[in-house]
Design an enzyme around this catalytic site. Structure first.
Site, PDB file in Angstrom:
ATOM      1  N   LYS A 288      -2.098   0.355 -12.669  1.00 23.18           N
ATOM      2  CA  LYS A 288      -3.254  -0.535 -12.434  1.00 23.18           C
ATOM      3  C   LYS A 288      -4.225   0.101 -11.439  1.00 23.18           C
ATOM      4  O   LYS A 288      -5.426   0.135 -11.668  1.00 23.18           O
ATOM      5  CB  LYS A 288      -2.788  -1.899 -11.897  1.00 23.18           C
TER       6      LYS A 288
ATOM      7  N   ARG B  90      -1.356 -12.808 -10.143  1.00 20.63           N
ATOM      8  CA  ARG B  90      -0.006 -12.454 -10.592  1.00 20.63           C
ATOM      9  C   ARG B  90       0.967 -13.616 -10.555  1.00 20.63           C
ATOM     10  O   ARG B  90       2.184 -13.407 -10.607  1.00 20.63           O
ATOM     11  CB  ARG B  90       0.545 -11.217  -9.916  1.00 20.63           C
TER      12      ARG B  90
ATOM     13  N   ARG C 133       5.520   8.404  -6.449  1.00 22.34           N
ATOM     14  CA  ARG C 133       4.124   8.166  -6.033  1.00 22.34           C
ATOM     15  C   ARG C 133       3.872   8.608  -4.591  1.00 22.34           C
ATOM     16  O   ARG C 133       4.673   8.368  -3.702  1.00 22.34           O
ATOM     17  CB  ARG C 133       3.788   6.680  -6.142  1.00 22.34           C
TER      18      ARG C 133
ATOM     19  N   ARG D  74       4.506   4.915   0.093  1.00 24.30           N
ATOM     20  CA  ARG D  74       4.467   3.506   0.484  1.00 24.30           C
ATOM     21  C   ARG D  74       5.859   3.020   0.878  1.00 24.30           C
ATOM     22  O   ARG D  74       6.840   3.412   0.266  1.00 24.30           O
ATOM     23  CB  ARG D  74       3.940   2.658  -0.681  1.00 24.30           C
TER      24      ARG D  74
ATOM     25  N   ARG E 296      10.760  -5.842  -6.469  1.00 23.96           N
ATOM     26  CA  ARG E 296       9.386  -6.008  -6.989  1.00 23.96           C
ATOM     27  C   ARG E 296       9.412  -6.183  -8.499  1.00 23.96           C
ATOM     28  O   ARG E 296       8.681  -7.008  -9.053  1.00 23.96           O
ATOM     29  CB  ARG E 296       8.530  -4.792  -6.607  1.00 23.96           C
TER      30      ARG E 296
HETATM   31  P1  AP5 Z   1      -0.371   3.205  -9.726  1.00 26.15           P
HETATM   32  O1  AP5 Z   1      -1.699   3.326 -10.354  1.00 26.15           O
HETATM   33  O2  AP5 Z   1      -0.277   3.349  -8.234  1.00 26.15           O
HETATM   34  O3  AP5 Z   1       0.397   1.893 -10.247  1.00 26.15           O
HETATM   35  P2  AP5 Z   1       0.131   0.353  -9.940  1.00 26.15           P
HETATM   36  O4  AP5 Z   1       0.285  -0.367 -11.214  1.00 26.15           O
HETATM   37  O5  AP5 Z   1      -1.139   0.173  -9.175  1.00 26.15           O
HETATM   38  O6  AP5 Z   1       1.404   0.085  -9.046  1.00 26.15           O
HETATM   39  P3  AP5 Z   1       1.586  -0.713  -7.674  1.00 26.15           P
HETATM   40  O7  AP5 Z   1       2.958  -0.309  -7.185  1.00 26.15           O
HETATM   41  O8  AP5 Z   1       0.453  -0.480  -6.723  1.00 26.15           O
HETATM   42  O9  AP5 Z   1       1.588  -2.152  -8.163  1.00 26.15           O
HETATM   43  P4  AP5 Z   1       2.191  -3.359  -7.444  1.00 26.15           P
HETATM   44  O10 AP5 Z   1       1.672  -4.426  -8.284  1.00 26.15           O
HETATM   45  O11 AP5 Z   1       3.656  -3.342  -7.230  1.00 26.15           O
HETATM   46  O12 AP5 Z   1       1.645  -3.197  -5.956  1.00 26.15           O
HETATM   47  P5  AP5 Z   1       0.468  -3.904  -5.174  1.00 26.15           P
HETATM   48  O13 AP5 Z   1      -0.088  -2.921  -4.236  1.00 26.15           O
HETATM   49  O14 AP5 Z   1      -0.439  -4.613  -6.095  1.00 26.15           O
HETATM   50  O15 AP5 Z   1       0.573   4.329 -10.428  1.00 26.15           O
HETATM   51  C1  AP5 Z   1       1.922   4.493 -10.048  1.00 26.15           C
HETATM   52  C2  AP5 Z   1       2.285   5.987 -10.134  1.00 26.15           C
HETATM   53  O16 AP5 Z   1       2.231   6.396 -11.510  1.00 26.15           O
HETATM   54  C3  AP5 Z   1       1.320   6.912  -9.389  1.00 26.15           C
HETATM   55  O17 AP5 Z   1       2.048   7.932  -8.763  1.00 26.15           O
HETATM   56  C4  AP5 Z   1       0.399   7.485 -10.487  1.00 26.15           C
HETATM   57  O18 AP5 Z   1      -0.047   8.781 -10.157  1.00 26.15           O
HETATM   58  C5  AP5 Z   1       1.325   7.480 -11.705  1.00 26.15           C
HETATM   59  N1  AP5 Z   1       0.606   7.221 -12.956  1.00 26.15           N
HETATM   60  C6  AP5 Z   1      -0.371   6.293 -13.178  1.00 26.15           C
HETATM   61  N2  AP5 Z   1      -0.774   6.318 -14.465  1.00 26.15           N
HETATM   62  C7  AP5 Z   1      -0.031   7.277 -15.084  1.00 26.15           C
HETATM   63  C8  AP5 Z   1       0.033   7.761 -16.430  1.00 26.15           C
HETATM   64  N3  AP5 Z   1      -0.741   7.266 -17.397  1.00 26.15           N
HETATM   65  N4  AP5 Z   1       0.922   8.741 -16.708  1.00 26.15           N
HETATM   66  C9  AP5 Z   1       1.728   9.250 -15.730  1.00 26.15           C
HETATM   67  N5  AP5 Z   1       1.722   8.843 -14.438  1.00 26.15           N
HETATM   68  C10 AP5 Z   1       0.856   7.856 -14.120  1.00 26.15           C
HETATM   69  O19 AP5 Z   1       1.262  -5.039  -4.375  1.00 26.15           O
HETATM   70  C11 AP5 Z   1       2.137  -4.697  -3.295  1.00 26.15           C
HETATM   71  C12 AP5 Z   1       2.696  -5.982  -2.678  1.00 26.15           C
HETATM   72  O20 AP5 Z   1       1.607  -6.785  -2.153  1.00 26.15           O
HETATM   73  C13 AP5 Z   1       3.419  -6.913  -3.656  1.00 26.15           C
HETATM   74  O21 AP5 Z   1       4.772  -6.545  -3.819  1.00 26.15           O
HETATM   75  C14 AP5 Z   1       3.250  -8.280  -2.954  1.00 26.15           C
HETATM   76  O22 AP5 Z   1       4.133  -8.434  -1.884  1.00 26.15           O
HETATM   77  C15 AP5 Z   1       1.829  -8.183  -2.384  1.00 26.15           C
HETATM   78  N6  AP5 Z   1       0.806  -8.684  -3.333  1.00 26.15           N
HETATM   79  C16 AP5 Z   1      -0.198  -7.955  -3.902  1.00 26.15           C
HETATM   80  N7  AP5 Z   1      -0.945  -8.723  -4.706  1.00 26.15           N
HETATM   81  C17 AP5 Z   1      -0.414  -9.970  -4.652  1.00 26.15           C
HETATM   82  C18 AP5 Z   1      -0.740 -11.200  -5.287  1.00 26.15           C
HETATM   83  N8  AP5 Z   1      -1.775 -11.294  -6.157  1.00 26.15           N
HETATM   84  N9  AP5 Z   1       0.018 -12.279  -5.019  1.00 26.15           N
HETATM   85  C19 AP5 Z   1       1.058 -12.218  -4.145  1.00 26.15           C
HETATM   86  N10 AP5 Z   1       1.433 -11.069  -3.516  1.00 26.15           N
HETATM   87  C20 AP5 Z   1       0.690  -9.955  -3.760  1.00 26.15           C
END
Ligand code: AP5
Length: 223
Positions: A9, A84, A127, A160, A171
């Site tokens: 994402k 989410r 990552r 991270r 997660r």
């Molecule tokens: P990346 O693009 O970083 O993946 P992502 O989907 O953004 O993963 P996140 O881990 O950031 O998502 P998340 O939802 O768990 O975390 P968030 O920060 O939102 O890619 C991942 C890896 O894959 C990278 O190394 C990249 O290079 C590689 N990659 C990407 N595309 C590729 C491809 N096509 N081929 C090969 N490799 C590839 O949330 C963190 C925490 O915040 C949550 O756990 C929660 O506690 C809180 N939080 C955030 N939002 C909310 C909400 N709306 N409600 C409640 N709590 C929330």
């Protein structure tokens, strides 16, 4: 932008944001920034995030409302990691019903990036990101030119805290329990677009661009 942790994402949101000149609003990034600065919000969110659970809907919706009020959202934005839960999605529907962007309504384009479990684990454990510019790398699939150093900033890359295996499992469980129901929610609204996120990142971007450029026509497609 919907998808499991590690689905890509953030990677896609950054690329699309640059392409359209509209901001990426990552609730995860905003929360991490608040944790790093030890704000009141950060203090409330820190332990929850470290356990891999979701922060409360009330805190997150308030935070998104504040961010959407900024001038740079006038032409739209990319929501990365929000909504989410079904409650967050309902809140967003109400918000969008009441709001116009530069004088017009902007219905959401919901893009679900699908990636299998083993691939997600590999991506999350591999990552790394730049603490200065936020650029995302992967030691396996998208390595920097020099190991552990950002290509653009020259800064040492960081991992991270929630990318440790035990937190990753939590997660992924939270995702299945709280976020997967959104698939049905948006499918019923006819807004859901599902994409194969295991393709190379540039191919995923190309498919997203096609969807954004013809949003209403093809909802419900598996691209
Ligand atoms: P990346 O693009 O970083 O993946 P992502 O989907 O953004 O993963 P996140 O881990 O950031 O998502 P998340 O939802 O768990 O975390 P968030 O920060 O939102 O890619 C991942 C890896 O894959 C990278 O190394 C990249 O290079 C590689 N990659 C990407 N595309 C590729 C491809 N096509 N081929 C090969 N490799 C590839 O949330 C963190 C925490 O915040 C949550 O756990 C929660 O506690 C809180 N939080 C955030 N939002 C909310 C909400 N709306 N409600 C409640 N709590 C929330």
């Amino acid at each position: 932008m919907l998808g499991a942790p590690g689905a890509g994402k953030g990677t896609q949101a950054k690329l699309i944001s640059g392409r359209f000149g509209i901001p990426q609003i990552s609730t995860g990034d905003i929360l991490r920034d608040n944790v790093a600065r030890s704000t009141e919000l950060g203090k409330q969110a820190r332990a929850v995030m470290e356990r891999g659970e979701l922060v409360s809907d009330q805190l997150v919706c308030g935070m998104v409302a504040d961010r959407l009020a900024h001038k740079d959202c006038e032409r739209g934005c990319i929501l990365d990691g929000f909504p989410r839960t079904v409650r967050q999605a309902k809140w967003l529907d109400q918000y969008l019903d009441a709001r116009t962007f530069a004088g017009r309504k902007l219905p959401p384009v919901v893009i679900m990036i699908q990636v299998g479990y083993n691939q997600l684990l590999q991506r999350l454990t591999g990552r790394r990101s730049c603490p200065t510019c936020g650029r995302i790398y992967n030691v396996n699939s998208q390595p920097p030119r020099v190991a552990e150093v950002c290509d653009v900033e020259g800064a040492s890359l960081i991992q991270r805290k929630d990318d440790k295996e035990e937190v990753i499992f939590e997660r992924l469980k939270e995702y299945e329990r709280q976020t997967l129901p959104l698939v049905e929610y948006y499918r019923e609204q006819g807004r859901l677009h599902e994409l194969d996120g295991e393709l190379p990142a540039d191919q995923v971007t190309a498919k997203i661009l096609t969807l954004i450029e013809r949003p209403a026509a093809q909802a419900g497609s598996n691209d």
